[in-house]
Write a protein that holds these residues in place. Structure first.
Motif, PDB file in Angstrom:
ATOM      1  N   THR A 100       0.658  -1.468  -0.081  1.00 15.26           N
ATOM      2  CA  THR A 100      -0.188   0.125  -0.300  1.00 15.26           C
ATOM      3  C   THR A 100       0.379   1.010   0.175  1.00 15.26           C
ATOM      4  N   VAL A 101       1.132   2.048  -1.116  1.00 16.88           N
ATOM      5  CA  VAL A 101       1.439   3.412  -1.003  1.00 16.88           C
ATOM      6  C   VAL A 101       0.278   4.799  -0.478  1.00 16.88           C
ATOM      7  N   ALA A 102       1.705   4.918   1.215  1.00 18.08           N
ATOM      8  CA  ALA A 102       0.698   5.977   1.603  1.00 18.08           C
ATOM      9  C   ALA A 102       2.398   7.077   1.883  1.00 18.08           C
ATOM     10  N   GLY A 103       2.637   7.194   1.261  1.00 19.89           N
ATOM     11  CA  GLY A 103       3.434   8.032   1.664  1.00 19.89           C
ATOM     12  C   GLY A 103       3.333   9.831   1.210  1.00 19.89           C
ATOM     13  N   GLY A 104       2.131   9.800   0.052  1.00 19.86           N
ATOM     14  CA  GLY A 104       1.934  10.558  -0.316  1.00 19.86           C
ATOM     15  C   GLY A 104       1.274  12.498   0.749  1.00 19.86           C
ATOM     16  N   GLN A 105       1.884  12.823   0.254  1.00 17.46           N
ATOM     17  CA  GLN A 105       1.364  14.861   1.111  1.00 17.46           C
ATOM     18  C   GLN A 105      -0.535  14.268   1.304  1.00 17.46           C
ATOM     19  N   GLY A 106      -0.807  14.272   0.773  1.00 22.81           N
ATOM     20  CA  GLY A 106      -2.334  14.331   0.623  1.00 22.81           C
ATOM     21  C   GLY A 106      -2.510  15.839   1.143  1.00 22.81           C
ATOM     22  N   THR A 107      -1.883  17.076   0.201  1.00 29.57           N
ATOM     23  CA  THR A 107      -2.929  18.467   0.382  1.00 29.57           C
ATOM     24  C   THR A 107      -4.114  18.669  -0.082  1.00 29.57           C
ATOM     25  N   ARG A 108      -4.626  18.048  -0.953  1.00 32.21           N
ATOM     26  CA  ARG A 108      -5.642  18.361  -1.801  1.00 32.21           C
ATOM     27  C   ARG A 108      -6.662  18.067  -0.517  1.00 32.21           C
ATOM     28  N   LEU A 109      -6.570  16.788   0.278  1.00 33.51           N
ATOM     29  CA  LEU A 109      -8.035  16.623   1.447  1.00 33.51           C
ATOM     30  C   LEU A 109      -7.778  17.096   2.603  1.00 33.51           C
ATOM     31  N   PRO A 114      -1.182  10.711   8.995  1.00 27.99           N
ATOM     32  CA  PRO A 114      -1.328  10.060   7.008  1.00 27.99           C
ATOM     33  C   PRO A 114      -3.343   9.716   7.110  1.00 27.99           C
ATOM     34  N   LYS A 115      -2.783  10.256   5.871  1.00 28.30           N
ATOM     35  CA  LYS A 115      -4.211   9.366   5.137  1.00 28.30           C
ATOM     36  C   LYS A 115      -4.982   8.170   5.308  1.00 28.30           C
ATOM     37  N   GLY A 116      -4.221   6.904   5.373  1.00 27.20           N
ATOM     38  CA  GLY A 116      -4.401   6.535   6.036  1.00 27.20           C
ATOM     39  C   GLY A 116      -5.538   6.805   6.948  1.00 27.20           C
ATOM     40  N   GLN A 182      10.345   3.512   4.575  1.00 29.51           N
ATOM     41  CA  GLN A 182      10.172   4.659   3.934  1.00 29.51           C
ATOM     42  C   GLN A 182      10.479   4.867   2.816  1.00 29.51           C
ATOM     43  N   GLN A 183       9.913   5.993   2.313  1.00 29.86           N
ATOM     44  CA  GLN A 183      10.222   5.985   0.708  1.00 29.86           C
ATOM     45  C   GLN A 183      11.365   7.027   0.833  1.00 29.86           C
ATOM     46  N   GLY A 184      11.293   7.901  -0.389  1.00 26.90           N
ATOM     47  CA  GLY A 184      13.139   9.371  -0.238  1.00 26.90           C
ATOM     48  C   GLY A 184      12.470  10.391  -0.430  1.00 26.90           C
ATOM     49  N   ASP A 209       9.187  11.798  -3.513  1.00 23.96           N
ATOM     50  CA  ASP A 209       9.578  11.409  -4.427  1.00 23.96           C
ATOM     51  C   ASP A 209       8.671  11.027  -5.459  1.00 23.96           C
ATOM     52  N   GLY A 210       7.220  10.630  -5.022  1.00 26.12           N
ATOM     53  CA  GLY A 210       6.152   9.696  -6.208  1.00 26.12           C
ATOM     54  C   GLY A 210       5.791   8.835  -5.553  1.00 26.12           C
ATOM     55  N   HIS A 211       5.163   7.853  -5.972  1.00 28.52           N
ATOM     56  CA  HIS A 211       4.408   6.709  -5.688  1.00 28.52           C
ATOM     57  C   HIS A 211       5.593   5.887  -6.315  1.00 28.52           C
ATOM     58  N   GLN A 239      -3.125   1.392  -3.803  1.00 30.12           N
ATOM     59  CA  GLN A 239      -2.729   3.292  -2.515  1.00 30.12           C
ATOM     60  C   GLN A 239      -3.733   3.358  -1.365  1.00 30.12           C
ATOM     61  N   VAL A 240      -3.239   4.035  -1.001  1.00 32.37           N
ATOM     62  CA  VAL A 240      -4.014   4.605   0.595  1.00 32.37           C
ATOM     63  C   VAL A 240      -6.037   4.807   0.345  1.00 32.37           C
ATOM     64  N   ASP A 241      -6.258   5.344  -0.816  1.00 38.61           N
ATOM     65  CA  ASP A 241      -7.439   6.045  -0.451  1.00 38.61           C
ATOM     66  C   ASP A 241      -8.333   5.531  -1.332  1.00 38.61           C
ATOM     67  N   ILE A 398     -10.892   8.505  -2.059  1.00 43.85           N
ATOM     68  CA  ILE A 398     -10.752  10.140  -2.020  1.00 43.85           C
ATOM     69  C   ILE A 398      -9.779  10.734  -1.113  1.00 43.85           C
ATOM     70  N   LYS A 399      -9.985  11.923  -2.163  1.00 40.52           N
ATOM     71  CA  LYS A 399      -8.853  12.769  -2.568  1.00 40.52           C
ATOM     72  C   LYS A 399      -9.152  13.844  -2.323  1.00 40.52           C
ATOM     73  N   ASN A 400     -10.235  14.489  -1.924  1.00 35.67           N
ATOM     74  CA  ASN A 400     -10.425  16.293  -1.945  1.00 35.67           C
ATOM     75  C   ASN A 400     -10.820  16.506  -0.505  1.00 35.67           C
TER      76      ASN A 400
HETATM   77  P1  UTP Z   1      -1.947  11.188  -5.013  1.00 37.68           P
HETATM   78  O1  UTP Z   1      -1.344  12.012  -6.199  1.00 37.68           O
HETATM   79  O2  UTP Z   1      -3.681  11.550  -4.922  1.00 37.68           O
HETATM   80  O3  UTP Z   1      -1.142  12.264  -4.057  1.00 37.68           O
HETATM   81  O4  UTP Z   1      -1.295  10.405  -4.648  1.00 37.68           O
HETATM   82  P2  UTP Z   1      -1.531  12.467  -2.723  1.00 37.68           P
HETATM   83  O5  UTP Z   1       0.345  12.742  -2.003  1.00 37.68           O
HETATM   84  O6  UTP Z   1      -2.097  11.455  -1.552  1.00 37.68           O
HETATM   85  O7  UTP Z   1      -2.655  13.926  -2.411  1.00 37.68           O
HETATM   86  P3  UTP Z   1      -1.771  15.278  -3.346  1.00 37.68           P
HETATM   87  O8  UTP Z   1      -1.739  15.398  -3.896  1.00 37.68           O
HETATM   88  O9  UTP Z   1      -0.949  15.745  -2.374  1.00 37.68           O
HETATM   89  O10 UTP Z   1      -3.142  15.769  -3.072  1.00 37.68           O
HETATM   90  C1  UTP Z   1      -1.597   8.610  -5.293  1.00 37.68           C
HETATM   91  C2  UTP Z   1      -0.987   7.289  -3.733  1.00 37.68           C
HETATM   92  O11 UTP Z   1       0.296   7.058  -3.994  1.00 37.68           O
HETATM   93  C3  UTP Z   1       0.463   7.542  -2.795  1.00 37.68           C
HETATM   94  C4  UTP Z   1      -0.279   8.107  -1.932  1.00 37.68           C
HETATM   95  O12 UTP Z   1      -0.172   8.215  -0.947  1.00 37.68           O
HETATM   96  C5  UTP Z   1      -2.115   7.663  -2.621  1.00 37.68           C
HETATM   97  O13 UTP Z   1      -2.338   6.557  -2.022  1.00 37.68           O
HETATM   98  N1  UTP Z   1       1.833   8.482  -2.971  1.00 37.68           N
HETATM   99  C6  UTP Z   1       2.014   9.968  -3.213  1.00 37.68           C
HETATM  100  C7  UTP Z   1       3.102   7.889  -2.207  1.00 37.68           C
HETATM  101  O14 UTP Z   1       2.790   6.867  -1.747  1.00 37.68           O
HETATM  102  N2  UTP Z   1       4.256   8.374  -2.513  1.00 37.68           N
HETATM  103  C8  UTP Z   1       4.264  10.014  -3.180  1.00 37.68           C
HETATM  104  O15 UTP Z   1       5.139  10.730  -3.367  1.00 37.68           O
HETATM  105  C9  UTP Z   1       3.783  10.140  -3.805  1.00 37.68           C
END
Ligand code: UTP
Length: 471
Positions: A100-109, A114-116, A182-184, A209-211, A239-241, A398-400
């Motif tokens: 499960t990739v859950a390293g994103g910043q979830g800025t829109r949400l 953590p989004k999870g 932990q991702q980079g 650094d992206g999924h 993805q976690v969302d 769930i992104k927003n």
């Molecule tokens: P999104 O592209 O929706 O980005 O990630 P985000 O960071 O969750 O949300 P915003 O864009 O800042 O609003 C899709 C999936 O990829 C993971 C996220 O956690 C989500 O499960 N992801 C994204 C990572 O694990 N690492 C990243 O660097 C970016």
């Protein structure tokens, strides 16, 4: 310290990034050390190589003229049965791991955490991590084999993710079956000047650094070797969302291991895209290899083109559900692998101005982030399978915070799905004129993972309008 400072200064000056040390003299010793640590730990080899990507001249966009549509596999009842059996065999043999990739910043949400940990189900408000943990518990119960669960975190959310799982007793899973990786990170660059941005005095602005960075992190952390030692041969990526993601799906796994359909390296799920304007990436074929083309890269005429059946020509929407063989991933990110390419993402990033000593909030996208995309691995597979799935059954992202792809829309999609399950079993459902259920309904994975599995004794005869029901 002086030597380190001198070396850092040379390194930064040679790359026109000397501004990062502009306030060095005014930092206290701890902050100064931390800044030098940050400068030394940046991936300068990558930054040097990605200079053109950062400035926007080097990124090779997919040439739409060379793109052909994909044909996804639509299993009928018979073939779904045999795919399911093959998939179940792999699961029971302990060959499948969940990622499960859950390293994103979830800025829109904009959720504080953590989004999870976000409440994602319509009645119990179960957090996203709990939805997946419950599925894994149900899988273990059904097939008698545990599924190791690898969760990608970022330096920012790793400890809060770990604490959340521990505080919740790992939602009933064995602690040693969950691995946090932990991702980079990469620095953010000023989109106009290419200068690395600061997030505060002496602090470099970085972001995950992206999924696609998840694969490198799995390799670097030893998680790929850990998978190997556990007997994993297939990695199930999600993805976690998306609370409706089937993180372990026997039919999908069956298709992936079927030589008639796939080289067994990478497989993906799609849902039907019906609105040309939907902001979703689509699958295509480039020189016979599967790729994903982002909505922003698909010219409008191609996005709205229809085929002889009246379907959108590029109708296979990517929902970020993939299966990879472990050896395939090792060949890409392991020793000697070529890794994934870097992409340029232009986003809004607040930045610290050392002249005014203020944090500036941008009025629009001002910064370049370097990211890797998971779907870039698809092009490395010789023959990859794509499974057609129903949007209403598997996709409630769930992104927003509000509007499309928010908690509200996800709750409705989930309630509608479970209402259909109940209706199939003879329960009378209060549908609105728009075709939605007028009730909040939730069926936990531990209770049933399809309509036929709902125990008869739990079935009501009807659902009251405006009511809530949790099974
Ligand atoms: P999104 O592209 O929706 O980005 O990630 P985000 O960071 O969750 O949300 P915003 O864009 O800042 O609003 C899709 C999936 O990829 C993971 C996220 O956690 C989500 O499960 N992801 C994204 C990572 O694990 N690492 C990243 O660097 C970016």
């Amino acid at each position: 310290m002086l030597n380190r400072l001198e070396t850092a200064r040379k390194l930064l000056d040679s790359r026109d990034q000397g501004h990062l040390l502009q306030e060095f003299e005014s930092l206290d010793s701890q902050a100064a050390e931390q800044l030098l640590d940050q400068v030394e730990s940046l991936h300068w080899d990558v930054i040097d190589q990605a200079r053109d990507v950062i400035s926007g001249v080097g990124e090779a966009a997919v040439d739409p003229d060379c793109l052909a549509p994909v044909e996804a596999h639509v299993p009928d009842t018979d073939s779904a049965g045999s795919l399911r059996s093959a998939g179940e065999e792999a699961i029971a043999a302990g060959q499948v791991a969940a990622l499960t990739v859950a390293g994103g910043q979830g800025t829109r949400l904009g959720w504080n955490g953590p989004k999870g940990t976000y409440p994602a189900t319509p009645v119990s408000g179960k957090p996203l991590f709990a939805c997946f943990a419950e599925q894994l518990r149900a899988v273990r119960h059904r097939y008698g084999a545990g599924v190791p669960w690898y969760i990608i975190t970022s330096p920012e959310n790793d400890s809060s993710t770990r604490n959340f799982l521990l505080d919740n007793k790992c939602f009933g899973l064995d602690r040693d079956s969950i691995m946090l990786v932990q991702q980079g990170t990469m620095p953010s660059f000023d989109a106009e000047t290419g200068h690395i941005l600061l997030s505060g005095p002496g602090r470099i602005a970085t972001s995950p650094d992206g999924h696609g960075g998840s694969l490198d992190a799995l390799h670097r952390s030893g998680a790929l070797s850990d998978m190997e030692s556990r007997g994993t041969t297939i990695i199930s990526y999600s993805q976690v969302d998306n609370p409706l993601a089937k993180i372990i799906d026997p039919v999908f796994i069956g298709l992936h291991v079927d030589e008639a359909h796939s080289s067994g390296e990478a497989s993906s799920k799609m849902v039907l895209k019906t609105d040309p304007a939907e902001r979703v990436g689509v699958f295509g074929l480039l020189e016979g290899r599967t790729c994903v083309i982002e909505y922003s890269d698909l010219p409008g005429t191609m996005a709205s083109a229809v085929d002889a059946d009246g379907r959108l020509r590029f109708h296979a929407a990517n929902i970020a559900m993939h299966l990879f063989s472990l050896s395939f991933i090792q060949s890409i990110v392991g020793e000697g692998g070529k890794g994934l390419p870097w992409h340029r993402a232009v986003k809004e990033v607040p930045s610290w101005n050392p002249e005014t000593r203020k944090l500036q909030k941008p009025s629009g996208p001002n910064a370049v982030k370097l990211e890797r995309f998971i779907f870039d691995v698809l092009g490395c597979a010789k023959r990859s399978a794509i499974l057609a799935t129903e949007r209403a059954e598997e996709f409630a992202p769930i992104k927003n915070a509000q509007g499309p792809d928010s908690q509200t829309t996800s709750f409705q999609i989930q309630s509608d799905l479970f209402a259909h399950w109940l209706e199939e079993r003879g329960v009378v459902i209060p549908w609105t004129s728009e075709g939605h259920v007028d009730a909040a309904i939730e069926i936990a994975p531990g209770t049933a993972m399809s309509s036929g599995e709902i125990p008869s004794e739990l079935l009501p005869s009807s659902i009251e309008p405006g009511s809530s029901m949790l099974l």
